[in-house]
Scaffold this active site. Structure first.
Site, PDB file in Angstrom:
ATOM      1  N   HIS B  86       0.842  -1.203   0.000  1.00 43.45           N
ATOM      2  CA  HIS B  86       0.000   0.000   0.000  1.00 43.45           C
ATOM      3  C   HIS B  86       0.873   1.247   0.000  1.00 43.45           C
ATOM      4  CE1 HIS B  86      -2.897   3.042   1.336  1.00 43.45           C
ATOM      5  NE2 HIS B  86      -2.138   3.266   2.398  1.00 43.45           N
ATOM      6  N   ASP B 115       6.934  22.261 -25.773  1.00 46.12           N
ATOM      7  CA  ASP B 115       6.868  20.894 -25.238  1.00 46.12           C
ATOM      8  C   ASP B 115       7.899  20.804 -24.122  1.00 46.12           C
ATOM      9  OD1 ASP B 115       6.735  18.051 -24.840  1.00 46.12           O
ATOM     10  OD2 ASP B 115       5.996  17.852 -26.878  1.00 46.12           O
ATOM     11  N   TRP B 151       7.537  -0.349   3.925  1.00 44.56           N
ATOM     12  CA  TRP B 151       8.110   0.364   2.769  1.00 44.56           C
ATOM     13  C   TRP B 151       9.470   0.937   3.112  1.00 44.56           C
ATOM     14  CZ3 TRP B 151       9.150   5.602   1.365  1.00 44.56           C
ATOM     15  CH2 TRP B 151       8.976   6.530   2.395  1.00 44.56           C
ATOM     16  N   SER B 178      13.082   6.340 -13.324  1.00 48.19           N
ATOM     17  CA  SER B 178      12.002   7.115 -13.932  1.00 48.19           C
ATOM     18  C   SER B 178      11.907   8.494 -13.302  1.00 48.19           C
ATOM     19  CB  SER B 178      10.686   6.358 -13.761  1.00 48.19           C
ATOM     20  OG  SER B 178       9.607   7.211 -13.988  1.00 48.19           O
ATOM     21  N   SER B 179      11.961   8.542 -11.980  1.00 51.06           N
ATOM     22  CA  SER B 179      11.861   9.839 -11.295  1.00 51.06           C
ATOM     23  C   SER B 179      13.003  10.755 -11.685  1.00 51.06           C
ATOM     24  CB  SER B 179      11.903   9.668  -9.780  1.00 51.06           C
ATOM     25  OG  SER B 179      10.853   8.870  -9.355  1.00 51.06           O
ATOM     26  N   HIS B 262      13.360  11.784   4.187  1.00 52.55           N
ATOM     27  CA  HIS B 262      12.743  13.039   4.571  1.00 52.55           C
ATOM     28  C   HIS B 262      12.578  13.985   3.391  1.00 52.55           C
ATOM     29  CE1 HIS B 262      10.789  15.656   7.301  1.00 52.55           C
ATOM     30  NE2 HIS B 262      11.326  16.605   6.576  1.00 52.55           N
ATOM     31  N   GLU B 264      12.107  13.082   0.508  1.00 50.85           N
ATOM     32  CA  GLU B 264      11.019  12.444  -0.240  1.00 50.85           C
ATOM     33  C   GLU B 264       9.647  12.969   0.204  1.00 50.85           C
ATOM     34  OE1 GLU B 264      10.706  10.437  -2.795  1.00 50.85           O
ATOM     35  OE2 GLU B 264       8.604   9.874  -2.551  1.00 50.85           O
ATOM     36  N   TYR B 266       8.993  15.882   1.169  1.00 54.41           N
ATOM     37  CA  TYR B 266       8.805  17.202   0.566  1.00 54.41           C
ATOM     38  C   TYR B 266       8.637  17.098  -0.943  1.00 54.41           C
ATOM     39  CZ  TYR B 266       9.483  18.917   5.141  1.00 54.41           C
ATOM     40  OH  TYR B 266       9.305  19.126   6.469  1.00 54.41           O
ATOM     41  N   SER B 277      -1.116  27.169  -4.598  1.00 53.19           N
ATOM     42  CA  SER B 277      -0.693  28.559  -4.807  1.00 53.19           C
ATOM     43  C   SER B 277      -1.182  29.096  -6.153  1.00 53.19           C
ATOM     44  CB  SER B 277       0.831  28.675  -4.742  1.00 53.19           C
ATOM     45  OG  SER B 277       1.292  28.254  -3.485  1.00 53.19           O
ATOM     46  N   HIS B 311      15.153  12.569  12.838  1.00 47.60           N
ATOM     47  CA  HIS B 311      13.954  12.682  13.678  1.00 47.60           C
ATOM     48  C   HIS B 311      13.047  11.462  13.510  1.00 47.60           C
ATOM     49  CE1 HIS B 311      11.977  15.202  10.238  1.00 47.60           C
ATOM     50  NE2 HIS B 311      11.849  13.935  10.007  1.00 47.60           N
ATOM     51  N   HIS B 312      13.351  10.622  12.518  1.00 51.08           N
ATOM     52  CA  HIS B 312      12.614   9.369  12.384  1.00 51.08           C
ATOM     53  C   HIS B 312      13.226   8.295  13.270  1.00 51.08           C
ATOM     54  CE1 HIS B 312      10.326  10.680   8.787  1.00 51.08           C
ATOM     55  NE2 HIS B 312      11.357  11.471   8.648  1.00 51.08           N
ATOM     56  N   THR B 337       7.267  26.696   6.710  1.00 48.97           N
ATOM     57  CA  THR B 337       5.956  26.118   6.420  1.00 48.97           C
ATOM     58  C   THR B 337       4.861  27.065   6.880  1.00 48.97           C
ATOM     59  OG1 THR B 337       6.989  23.992   6.867  1.00 48.97           O
ATOM     60  CG2 THR B 337       4.616  23.989   6.586  1.00 48.97           C
ATOM     61  N   LYS B 340       4.272  29.835   4.436  1.00 54.60           N
ATOM     62  CA  LYS B 340       3.418  29.433   3.317  1.00 54.60           C
ATOM     63  C   LYS B 340       1.949  29.539   3.697  1.00 54.60           C
ATOM     64  CE  LYS B 340       6.177  27.388   0.282  1.00 54.60           C
ATOM     65  NZ  LYS B 340       5.867  27.535  -1.053  1.00 54.60           N
ATOM     66  N   ARG B 459       1.600   0.888  15.237  1.00 57.18           N
ATOM     67  CA  ARG B 459       1.202   0.744  13.840  1.00 57.18           C
ATOM     68  C   ARG B 459       1.638  -0.629  13.330  1.00 57.18           C
ATOM     69  NH1 ARG B 459       5.746   4.356  10.676  1.00 57.18           N
ATOM     70  NH2 ARG B 459       4.619   3.637   8.840  1.00 57.18           N
TER      71      ARG B 459
HETATM   72 CU   LIG Z   1      11.127  13.376   8.219  1.00 61.14          CU
END
Ligand SMILES: [Cu+2]
Ligand SMILES: [Cu+2]
Lengths: 261, 539, 180
Positions: B86, B115, B151, B178-179, B262, B264, B266, B277, B311-312, B337, B340, B459
């Site tokens: 998932h 293009d 994941w 690809s990315s 991290h 990722e 963002y 925006s 922080h993870h 943040t 924004k 979790r």
């Molecule tokens: Cu993070």
């Protein structure tokens, strides 16, 4: 959406004051540090509520007043240095206010000096092993029989009929109240995490590495937790039970354990 | 007046182009070999929608199993496969391709380019994706099943994956490839192909946030590829990067993973910032407040995202000084943040707002992403994080940033630009119904998870203690409701061509060059670079 | 075409960046090791023999606790001869561990050290250790293994006990077992 949020906030606020059974909030726990952690949690929470109320109020006022259907004419401004300086500095100040007490608590958490006893916790897929360093007591602790039968897929046993379903073990950790208990964590296979929320301890048990945590509580009682790091198929089935007993009862437990071996 | 004439001439020129050999090929070839940014954008968006439903179906399995205590439908192994797949599918299959799709469609139109800069690479970078997801999905049928180690792929657990393991690694390599190709394409397009008088700071926010995102992708995707390559060699070639027995360190994988992971997050939210925006100014009938500070804030967030990864990992046992550093750095992210969010509110302030579906989704984004931001700030507080880590509180947090965050922004963008793509107005009433049901159910699903986490539910568990039952049932009902609401989204998309024809501008004087080309946007646009003065919103 | 050239050079630069970042991913491995040894991150101690001058601080006492874990896939007995000792920072000490191969065949074992609390790791220096290299054991061999160490006087005040843990692995079966 707004209603949902308000509901959520008020429910959480209520839980704070009413201490409902209906567990909604982080427990205050039974150690000094778990209480400090709870207080930090609530402090940040209330800051968030305050900021949220301020921002959302402005936004909601705008949503109602500045709509085209009410004949609002759009202004043309597109920047204001003053406003931007204000809403950059105020958050910085708030963050500093949060950071200072947090750092103080973290320093206290690291202070593992003068432990009264040490227990080595070794994680296995999927059970815990406890070894009391100062005596020769050591044993495995696994999911209690009652839950083992009720957890099977397609079983007839109603989980509600099992006391402490999935949160009970065969051999709990027993420690004396009032003593500073040092825990050392390591693992035999994959990474696990030993978590008991009332003690505010969650530490990874990692193969080849030793980690340390400690707690001290005066409150006699049974405190339950679970493995908190995904560790394979039975990750959900390796609970933790810590029984804090009076020192005399602890001594009796030690004696009976010695006799049993 | 002049604008009207200019628009007519482009229309005539495009109509003329349609007749020469640049018109699209017929049938399947048009899609297989397409080099048109519009076709490729459409394919990305369609793939993303399909993946959204595949990943969503897995979420339904997860939530059905968790609806009541006891194990009803699946075995724990399969449950773990579902949570792992998932996440992989939603992150790499739904959210990221959707933003690449929007970028493909809109960036050339927004900067006045004919293009993308590298059309053939664009085709490859898309077609790699179905292959990668085919590989990943095939693991469900392999001995040992699909990957089940989460994941995050932490060793040593991930090394216990069965036959699926090399396929997992290989599909991650392909997704990364690809990315990276997509990111290179976007950077080259934005840097080299802007309309002559569009300076960098005049670029629309969506283009800006994507430019920053593309750089993030190039910076961290290769690191991620390196990390999973090390897993592969540990498993098959006798290295021990992460194996304690051979002198390696399992925690090092977590450092490398989150160095990617991290930024990722963002990568998945900055383009969302860009989309809202664009939308909020249009429906507030007011220019975006603080355009330049928005750019600086996004850059600031991107920079900070590289120095907060641990922080993870507050529970892995770090020295105090490291913990303090990562905590302070993480808290600091709240500042840009916040800028924004304040800027969006200031954009609405004293505007003249209307509430079409794209605006509704954007407003919900601002509200609900902010909730996710608040829980993010709480998670930064290291001692509290020790209690939150690996509980449903974290699940609630990142789903708030990803579902009413990224996914709502994708939906907002889809509704906003759909008339430009199809030339017809979608069914606004159904769009609003879709919005309100989605918003109601997304909150019903994820808000109770905060309480579950605080009350102590870890979790990634297939079954739980009875005390957690009520909120889990609530979340499961919400999840099913949210899933069903998305069928309505598909219906609105499928019937969108039945709506009334729209003008080139579609909305009420929306800013941006994309609204100067006719609706639907012809196959070829901006063969001659436009002048900024042709469009609203540049001054 | 100038545009094509502009594209080509930018793509070139971005590809270089991509390759560099891929390399950086691998470079993180040695960087992490260096970082860990400097900061004691992850309970990591020095992996090779170090030369340290003695400067005893006899006013302070630090308790060293030895914890031994035998990985369940290793057929070994492994323990410290003394569970703990009290030391003064800046002074050299010896400790002895005993390992016994329980299998009836030749085995190669590796002891993996780790120190807790993590703030202590950088201040715990091994002069001589059986953990620097893997150890060969003949069938049923029992052997004493020496450790020589010194605690740096800069050890922070909030630490009065250092735990040194060794996990004893059989180097062969771990990879095989992990696949199950
Ligand atoms: Cu993070
Ligand atoms: Cu576990």
């Amino acid at each position: 959406m707004i209603r949902n949020l308000l509901l959520g906030f008020s429910v959480l606020a209520l839980a704070d004051t009413a201490e409902a059974d209906w567990a909604l909030n982080m427990p205050k726990g039974v150690t000094e540090l778990s209480l400090e952690t709870y207080n930090l949690h609530m402090m940040v929470f209330w800051w968030c509520v305050a900021i949220g109320v301020a921002v959302f109020t402005v936004m909601i006022i705008s949503l109602f007043r500045h709509r085209k259907s009410k004949g609002a004419q759009a202004a043309t401004f597109s920047h204001s240095t003053t406003a931007e300086v204000i809403w950059t500095t105020i958050p910085v100040v708030i963050l500093v206010l949060m950071a200072v007490p947090t750092a103080e608590t973290m320093v206290r958490m690291e202070d593992s000096r003068n432990p009264d006893m040490t227990i080595v916790v070794t994680a296995h897929q999927w059970k815990w092993h406890y070894k009391y360093q100062d005596s020769n007591i050591e044993y495995y602790s696994s999911l209690a029989r009652s839950s083992v039968e009720a957890r099977r897929k397609g079983t007839d046993i109603d989980p509600y009929s099992v006391e402490n379903y999935l949160l009970d073990v065969d051999n709990p950790v027993v420690v004396p109240s009032g003593a500073k208990i040092r825990l050392l964590f390591t693992s035999n296979d994959v990474i696990h995490a030993w978590w008991v929320k009332d003690l505010s301890i969650k530490k990874d048990a990692i193969p080849g590495i030793v980690n340390e945590a400690w707690f001290k509580t005066e409150q006699v009682g049974t405190y339950r937790g679970q493995c908190a790091e995904l560790c394979g198929k039975d990750h959900g089935y390796m609970p933790i039970v810590v029984e804090v007993v009076e020192p005399e009862a602890y001594q009796a437990w030690v004696n009976s354990h010695d006799a049993g071996h | 007046m002049t604008r009207g004439i200019k628009k007519m001439t482009t229309e005539v020129m495009d109509a003329h182009d349609m007749h020469d050999d640049h018109s699209p090929a017929k049938g399947i070839k048009r899609w297989l070999f397409s080099t048109s940014h519009k076709d490729i954008g459409t394919m990305y968006l369609v793939l993303s929608l399909i993946m959204f439903f595949v990943g969503g179906a897995m979420a339904m399995i997860i939530r059905s199993e968790l609806a009541i205590p006891g194990l009803q439908f699946v075995h724990p192994e399969f449950f773990n496969q579902m949570t792992t797949m998932h996440a992989l599918i939603m992150v790499f299959g739904a959210v990221m391709p959707a933003f690449v799709g929007l970028a493909n469609w809109m960036i050339p139109l927004m900067i006045g380019a004919p293009d993308m800069a590298l059309p053939r690479m664009n085709n490859w970078s898309f077609w790699i994706l179905p292959v990668a997801f085919g590989l990943l999905a095939s693991t469900l049928f392999m001995p040992g099943g699909a990957p089940a180690g989460g994941w995050t792929m932490y060793p040593p657990l991930v090394l216990q994956t069965g036959d699926a393991f090399p396929f997992l690694i290989f599909s991650v390599h392909l997704l990364g490839l690809s990315s990276i190709m997509g990111a290179i394409n976007i950077i080259v397009t934005v840097i080299n192909m802007r309309a002559p008088d569009m300076s960098l700071l005049k670029m629309p926010m969506f283009v800006w946030t994507w430019l920053i995102t593309a750089y993030l992708l190039i910076a961290v995707m290769p690191v991620f590829a390196g990390a999973v390559t090390m897993l592969l060699t540990d498993q098959f070639f006798g290295t021990s990067f992460f194996l304690a027995a051979g002198g390696g360190d399992p925690v090092m994988f977590q450092h490398i993973f989150w160095f990617f992971g991290h930024p990722e997050v963002y990568i998945m939210i900055l383009p969302a910032f860009g989309v809202v925006s664009e939308i909020i100014p249009t429906f507030s009938r007011k220019p975006l407040f603080g355009h330049d500070s928005m750019v600086y804030a996004a850059s600031c967030i991107a920079f900070l995202s590289f120095i907060v990864w641990a922080h993870h990992m507050f529970t892995v046992g770090m020295p105090l000084t490291s913990q303090l550093f990562f905590m302070f750095a993480t808290m600091l992210i709240a500042v840009p943040t916040g800028v924004k969010i304040f800027n969006w509110v200031a954009t609405m302030w004293r505007g003249s707002m209307t509430f079409e579906t794209p605006m509704l989704f954007s407003l919900a984004f601002v509200f609900l992403f902010t909730i996710g931001g608040f829980s993010g700030l709480m998670l930064a507080i290291a001692p509290a994080d020790i209690q939150y880590q690996d509980t449903y509180f974290v699940v609630a947090h990142f789903h708030y940033t990803l579902v009413p965050g990224s996914v709502f922004a994708i939906m907002a963008g889809t509704y906003y630009w759909l008339p430009k793509w199809t030339g017809h107005m979608y069914n606004e009433t159904l769009g609003k119904v879709h919005f309100w049901t989605s918003t109601f159910f997304v909150n019903l699903t994820f808000f109770p998870m905060h309480f579950l986490g605080l009350a102590g539910m870890p979790r990634r568990i297939p079954d739980y203690s009875t005390q957690f039952a009520d909120f889990n049932t609530m979340a499961s009902v919400g999840a099913i409701g949210f899933g069903v609401s998305q069928l309505l989204f598909v219906w609105v998309l499928l019937t969108s061509k039945k709506g009334t024809k729209v003008t080139a501008e579609v909305w009420d004087k929306p800013p941006g060059l994309e609204w100067t080309v006719p609706s639907p946007a012809p196959y070829h646009t901006f063969e001659t670079p436009p002048k900024l003065s042709d469009a609203d919103g540049f001054h | 075409m100038p545009e094509k050239n502009a594209h080509r050079s930018l793509v070139g630069q971005l590809l270089i960046l991509t390759v560099a970042m891929f390399g950086f991913g691998f470079l993180l491995v040695p960087l992490y090791d260096v970082f860990c040894e400097i900061t004691g991150f992850g309970g990591r101690t020095n992996p090779e023999a170090a030369v340290v001058a003695e400067a005893p601080d006899l006013t302070r006492e630090v308790r060293i606790e030895f914890v031994t874990t035998v990985n369940s896939y290793a057929q070994f007995e492994f323990a410290a001869n003394a569970d703990s000792m009290t030391v003064s920072p800046g002074k050299m000490y010896y400790a002895t561990f005993t390992a016994k191969n329980l299998a009836g065949e030749h085995k190669i074992a590796q002891a993996v050290p780790s120190v807790a609390p993590s703030g202590a790791a950088e201040h715990f220096t091994k002069i001589e250790c059986f953990c620097f290299t893997s150890q060969e054991f003949a069938a049923s061999e029992e052997r004493a293994m020496p450790l020589q160490f010194i605690v740096n006087p800069e050890l922070p005040d909030y630490i009065d006990t250092i735990t040194l843990q060794y996990t004893f692995f059989d180097t062969a079966p771990v990879a095989a077992v992990l696949e199950n």
